[in-house]
Design a protein around this motif. Structure first.
Motif, PDB file in Angstrom:
ATOM      1  N   VAL A 153      37.167  42.847  42.326  1.00  0.00           N
ATOM      2  CA  VAL A 153      36.951  41.475  41.871  1.00  0.00           C
ATOM      3  C   VAL A 153      38.139  40.620  42.295  1.00  0.00           C
ATOM      4  O   VAL A 153      39.266  41.101  42.367  1.00  0.00           O
ATOM      5  CB  VAL A 153      36.799  41.367  40.330  1.00  0.00           C
ATOM      6  CG1 VAL A 153      35.476  41.932  39.875  1.00  0.00           C
ATOM      7  CG2 VAL A 153      37.954  41.996  39.610  1.00  0.00           C
ATOM      8  N   GLY A 154      37.838  39.346  42.593  1.00  0.00           N
ATOM      9  CA  GLY A 154      38.889  38.443  43.050  1.00  0.00           C
ATOM     10  C   GLY A 154      39.339  37.487  41.956  1.00  0.00           C
ATOM     11  O   GLY A 154      40.408  36.903  42.040  1.00  0.00           O
ATOM     12  N   HIS A 155      38.498  37.318  40.905  1.00  0.00           N
ATOM     13  CA  HIS A 155      38.800  36.308  39.891  1.00  0.00           C
ATOM     14  C   HIS A 155      38.244  36.741  38.554  1.00  0.00           C
ATOM     15  O   HIS A 155      37.159  37.323  38.478  1.00  0.00           O
ATOM     16  CB  HIS A 155      38.185  34.968  40.299  1.00  0.00           C
ATOM     17  CG  HIS A 155      38.841  33.797  39.645  1.00  0.00           C
ATOM     18  ND1 HIS A 155      38.507  33.386  38.374  1.00  0.00           N
ATOM     19  CD2 HIS A 155      39.831  32.971  40.058  1.00  0.00           C
ATOM     20  CE1 HIS A 155      39.262  32.345  38.051  1.00  0.00           C
ATOM     21  NE2 HIS A 155      40.074  32.073  39.042  1.00  0.00           N
ATOM     22  N   LEU A 156      38.980  36.439  37.490  1.00  0.00           N
ATOM     23  CA  LEU A 156      38.552  36.824  36.141  1.00  0.00           C
ATOM     24  C   LEU A 156      37.182  36.225  35.799  1.00  0.00           C
ATOM     25  O   LEU A 156      36.336  36.891  35.183  1.00  0.00           O
ATOM     26  CB  LEU A 156      39.614  36.370  35.119  1.00  0.00           C
ATOM     27  CG  LEU A 156      39.330  36.697  33.653  1.00  0.00           C
ATOM     28  CD1 LEU A 156      39.220  38.204  33.427  1.00  0.00           C
ATOM     29  CD2 LEU A 156      40.418  36.125  32.741  1.00  0.00           C
ATOM     30  N   ALA A 157      36.949  34.979  36.224  1.00  0.00           N
ATOM     31  CA  ALA A 157      35.666  34.325  35.915  1.00  0.00           C
ATOM     32  C   ALA A 157      34.501  35.093  36.543  1.00  0.00           C
ATOM     33  O   ALA A 157      33.446  35.267  35.924  1.00  0.00           O
ATOM     34  CB  ALA A 157      35.692  32.882  36.409  1.00  0.00           C
ATOM     35  N   ASP A 158      34.697  35.591  37.801  1.00  0.00           N
ATOM     36  CA  ASP A 158      33.642  36.377  38.465  1.00  0.00           C
ATOM     37  C   ASP A 158      33.363  37.653  37.684  1.00  0.00           C
ATOM     38  O   ASP A 158      32.218  38.078  37.536  1.00  0.00           O
ATOM     39  CB  ASP A 158      34.069  36.780  39.887  1.00  0.00           C
ATOM     40  CG  ASP A 158      34.219  35.566  40.779  1.00  0.00           C
ATOM     41  OD1 ASP A 158      33.660  34.512  40.422  1.00  0.00           O
ATOM     42  OD2 ASP A 158      34.915  35.683  41.812  1.00  0.00           O
ATOM     43  N   LEU A 159      34.441  38.290  37.206  1.00  0.00           N
ATOM     44  CA  LEU A 159      34.308  39.547  36.467  1.00  0.00           C
ATOM     45  C   LEU A 159      33.501  39.326  35.193  1.00  0.00           C
ATOM     46  O   LEU A 159      32.582  40.094  34.879  1.00  0.00           O
ATOM     47  CB  LEU A 159      35.701  40.103  36.137  1.00  0.00           C
ATOM     48  CG  LEU A 159      35.732  41.337  35.238  1.00  0.00           C
ATOM     49  CD1 LEU A 159      35.137  42.539  35.959  1.00  0.00           C
ATOM     50  CD2 LEU A 159      37.146  41.667  34.800  1.00  0.00           C
ATOM     51  N   VAL A 160      33.831  38.248  34.469  1.00  0.00           N
ATOM     52  CA  VAL A 160      33.140  37.972  33.202  1.00  0.00           C
ATOM     53  C   VAL A 160      31.653  37.709  33.460  1.00  0.00           C
ATOM     54  O   VAL A 160      30.783  38.248  32.774  1.00  0.00           O
ATOM     55  CB  VAL A 160      33.814  36.773  32.493  1.00  0.00           C
ATOM     56  CG1 VAL A 160      32.997  36.341  31.279  1.00  0.00           C
ATOM     57  CG2 VAL A 160      35.221  37.152  32.068  1.00  0.00           C
ATOM     58  N   ARG A 161      31.343  36.943  34.506  1.00  0.00           N
ATOM     59  CA  ARG A 161      29.936  36.661  34.834  1.00  0.00           C
ATOM     60  C   ARG A 161      29.193  37.946  35.154  1.00  0.00           C
ATOM     61  O   ARG A 161      28.078  38.152  34.704  1.00  0.00           O
ATOM     62  CB  ARG A 161      29.843  35.681  36.015  1.00  0.00           C
ATOM     63  CG  ARG A 161      29.861  34.228  35.574  1.00  0.00           C
ATOM     64  CD  ARG A 161      29.364  33.304  36.668  1.00  0.00           C
ATOM     65  NE  ARG A 161      30.280  33.303  37.816  1.00  0.00           N
ATOM     66  CZ  ARG A 161      31.359  32.524  37.885  1.00  0.00           C
ATOM     67  NH1 ARG A 161      31.628  31.681  36.897  1.00  0.00           N
ATOM     68  NH2 ARG A 161      32.156  32.570  38.926  1.00  0.00           N
ATOM     69  N   ALA A 162      29.842  38.854  35.926  1.00  0.00           N
ATOM     70  CA  ALA A 162      29.183  40.110  36.302  1.00  0.00           C
ATOM     71  C   ALA A 162      28.959  40.991  35.072  1.00  0.00           C
ATOM     72  O   ALA A 162      27.892  41.586  34.911  1.00  0.00           O
ATOM     73  CB  ALA A 162      30.014  40.852  37.337  1.00  0.00           C
ATOM     74  N   LEU A 163      29.950  41.053  34.178  1.00  0.00           N
ATOM     75  CA  LEU A 163      29.825  41.906  32.988  1.00  0.00           C
ATOM     76  C   LEU A 163      28.778  41.349  32.019  1.00  0.00           C
ATOM     77  O   LEU A 163      28.123  42.092  31.296  1.00  0.00           O
ATOM     78  CB  LEU A 163      31.183  42.049  32.277  1.00  0.00           C
ATOM     79  CG  LEU A 163      32.236  42.898  33.013  1.00  0.00           C
ATOM     80  CD1 LEU A 163      33.593  42.808  32.316  1.00  0.00           C
ATOM     81  CD2 LEU A 163      31.807  44.360  33.092  1.00  0.00           C
ATOM     82  N   ARG A 164      28.614  40.029  32.024  1.00  0.00           N
ATOM     83  CA  ARG A 164      27.594  39.420  31.155  1.00  0.00           C
ATOM     84  C   ARG A 164      26.206  39.510  31.779  1.00  0.00           C
ATOM     85  O   ARG A 164      25.224  39.107  31.157  1.00  0.00           O
ATOM     86  CB  ARG A 164      27.933  37.945  30.914  1.00  0.00           C
ATOM     87  CG  ARG A 164      29.074  37.731  29.937  1.00  0.00           C
ATOM     88  CD  ARG A 164      29.397  36.249  29.862  1.00  0.00           C
ATOM     89  NE  ARG A 164      30.454  35.974  28.886  1.00  0.00           N
ATOM     90  CZ  ARG A 164      31.117  34.823  28.845  1.00  0.00           C
ATOM     91  NH1 ARG A 164      30.825  33.851  29.716  1.00  0.00           N
ATOM     92  NH2 ARG A 164      32.056  34.631  27.937  1.00  0.00           N
ATOM     93  N   GLY A 165      26.168  39.962  33.032  1.00  0.00           N
ATOM     94  CA  GLY A 165      24.877  40.067  33.714  1.00  0.00           C
ATOM     95  C   GLY A 165      24.387  38.729  34.241  1.00  0.00           C
ATOM     96  O   GLY A 165      23.208  38.577  34.575  1.00  0.00           O
ATOM     97  N   GLU A 166      25.281  37.760  34.347  1.00  0.00           N
ATOM     98  CA  GLU A 166      24.867  36.431  34.832  1.00  0.00           C
ATOM     99  C   GLU A 166      24.943  36.337  36.354  1.00  0.00           C
ATOM    100  O   GLU A 166      24.374  35.444  36.949  1.00  0.00           O
ATOM    101  CB  GLU A 166      25.782  35.355  34.226  1.00  0.00           C
ATOM    102  CG  GLU A 166      25.686  35.262  32.716  1.00  0.00           C
ATOM    103  CD  GLU A 166      26.814  34.437  32.098  1.00  0.00           C
ATOM    104  OE1 GLU A 166      26.816  34.323  30.859  1.00  0.00           O
ATOM    105  OE2 GLU A 166      27.687  33.931  32.839  1.00  0.00           O
ATOM    106  N   ALA A 167      25.687  37.250  36.973  1.00  0.00           N
ATOM    107  CA  ALA A 167      25.832  37.237  38.436  1.00  0.00           C
ATOM    108  C   ALA A 167      25.965  38.687  38.905  1.00  0.00           C
ATOM    109  O   ALA A 167      26.408  39.540  38.129  1.00  0.00           O
ATOM    110  CB  ALA A 167      27.078  36.438  38.822  1.00  0.00           C
TER     111      ALA A 167
END
Ligand SMILES: [Zn+2]
Length: 501
Positions: A153-167
């Motif tokens: 992962v390159g960014h915390l925001a990307d990680l959170v979206r992936a873990l929430r299943g949004e991306a």
């Protein structure tokens, strides 16, 4: 709610698994980090807090306790930032329960929420053992060397979206190929110097340490640089071991993958003891002798090295490791290298001819600086004269690295067939069994011993070198007079090397 997130912390060339426990509970808003953090770990909460603000995440307005478990073990470095952030998000219900089960996290957080590379990602990934393991995007390939299921992962925001299943998760990259280091300079460039070339070949085949003396400009450095190319490539387990060391030292450029060729380290004469031996005040970083593990360490100007540095070389030469004790802790780092050292015969380098301007006292002090026991470690000791201009201009190119490396590989296979690693490490007690002498060879050595020209330890070293000479010829023992003679020729007496003294 309590969240437990696996990560790891680096020490020396190894890492320890760490679990970040986060509890958010009612009380006055305050955040405490406990469980043996060093200064960098304690600052982690400030980086995480700033990253939360940049990503629009909420810092819990409650009492937050962060425990780095196991508490007795000191935690170092910034690789725990990402796990701490995920733990706080989970404990404050900003991530769905169960969304990170089985995951481990490694990465430093920038104030803008960027996930930054960490020093030592290869050993850290091995220790964190998450399934999957989340690492900084740029270090995906390196982490894959240690464990299979890795996402970057390159960014915390990307990680959170992936873990929430949004991306979706970013796709893992293909496994990297071996590191394509340039093959290094070729032995064909060395004109003349027949004896020195032979010494290099014997050093590579038998793992014998090599001391080169001679005036400046004789080509000592040129010879040393060509030694790693003669060594066989590292086996997969060795390559991973070397890669871990280089990763822990922070000298492995991100994404280069496995170090598959024997390393070459040539620390500058003015390098500090820490740079050479390893250590440091907070992290125990590996030094040049560990970076040269399973490769070649070249020490130029041996006579100019500080005595403390030379003393530190004894343990690695004997045991293949260096033990470092500091206030921050103790560590044993691997350091089994082939040592090539170069020295001038006197401070000005011109001893033995009329150009030498050194006083007798100066020369003696210079010679005395090197301890006998250290010089005794060199199985091969050679005087490299300044090259003859006729030879440099007239002679054709020498044999190439590839030709000599093939002979070295065959000789090493013969040694392995006897159940030994390299001939230099054959114990004295096994020499009669693996390196018997024929009648003439025995007489030659007996004469030398009788005349006092050889010590008992020196005798063992000569036999090991003669065994390597025989291996290179493809000949089985007993060792002949000629092979013993070649070995003697490659181990000049110290008096002959220090012409001045
Ligand atoms: Zn001199």
């Amino acid at each position: 709610m309590l969240a437990c997130i696996p990560t790891a912390s680096l020490f020396g060339v190894d890492a320890d698994p760490v679990t970040i426990e986060v509890q958010v509970h009612a009380g006055l808003p305050c955040t405490t980090v406990v469980g043996g953090p060093d200064a960098t770990c304690r600052e982690a909460k400030e980086r995480v807090r700033a990253a939360f603000a940049s990503c629009g995440l909420e810092w819990p307005n409650k009492r937050v306790t962060i425990n780095l478990s196991p508490a007795w073990q000191k935690k170092r470095g910034s690789a725990i930032d990402l796990a701490m952030a995920v733990g706080i998000l989970l404990a404050s219900d900003q991530l769905p329960a169960g969304s990170v089960t089985g995951y481990a996290f490694l990465g430093e957080l920038g104030l803008d929420g960027a996930v930054r590379p960490v020093v030592g990602v290869v050993p850290l990934a091995e220790a964190a053992a998450g399934n999957p393991l989340v690492v900084p995007a740029g270090q995906l390939a390196d982490a894959q060397l240690a464990t299979d299921e890795v996402v970057g992962v390159g960014h915390l925001a990307d990680l959170v979206r992936a873990l929430r299943g949004e991306a979706p998760w970013p796709l893992p990259m293909a496994k990297p190929a071996g590191r394509h280091r340039s093959a290094g300079p070729d032995l064909a460039d060395v004109r003349g110097q027949a004896i020195a070339r032979k010494a290099l070949e014997v050093a590579a085949a038998g793992g014998h340490h090599l001391l080169l003396t001679g005036p400046p400009g004789g080509g000592k450095t040129m010879l040393a640089e060509r030694l790693p190319g003669l060594l066989p490539p590292l086996r997969p387990s060795e390559a991973l071991e070397v890669t871990k060391i280089h990763s822990a030292a922070g000298v492995l450029p991100d994404g280069t993958g496995l170090v598959s060729l024997p390393p070459y380290e040539a620390p500058h004469t003015t390098a500090s003891a820490v740079a050479l031996i390893g250590g440091g005040s907070s992290q125990l970083r590996p030094g040049a002798i560990s970076l040269a593990h399973r490769g070649v360490l070249f020490l130029d100007e041996l006579g100019e090295q500080r005595p403390v540095v030379l003393d530190c070389l004894r343990q690695p030469l004997e045991e293949g490791v260096i033990r470092i004790h500091r206030a921050v802790g103790s560590a044993t780092l691997p350091a089994r290298f082939l040592l090539v050292a170069a020295m001038n015969p006197c401070p000005c380098g011109e001893a033995g001819n009329s150009r030498c301007r050194c006083q007798v006292g100066e020369r003696l002090r210079y010679a005395r600086r090197l301890s006998g026991p250290l010089l005794d470690r060199f199985d091969l000791r050679l005087h490299v004269p300044r090259a003859d201009p006729d030879e440099l201009l007239g002679s054709e190119a020498g044999e190439s690295t590839a030709c000599v490396a093939a002979r070295v590989a065959a000789a090493r296979r013969r040694a392995a067939g006897r159940g030994t690693t390299v001939n230099a490490l054959v114990p004295g007690s096994r020499l009669d069994e693996v390196a018997p002498l024929d009648r003439a060879g025995r007489r030659l050595l007996a004469d030398l011993l009788a005349r006092g020209g050889l010590s008992a330890r020196g005798l063992h070293r000569i036999r090991r070198v003669a065994l390597t000479v025989a291996d290179l010829e493809g000949a089985d023992p007993p060792l002949t007079e000629e092979q013993v003679g070649t070995a003697l020729g490659l181990r000049a007496e110290l008096a002959a090397l220090q012409v001045a003294s």
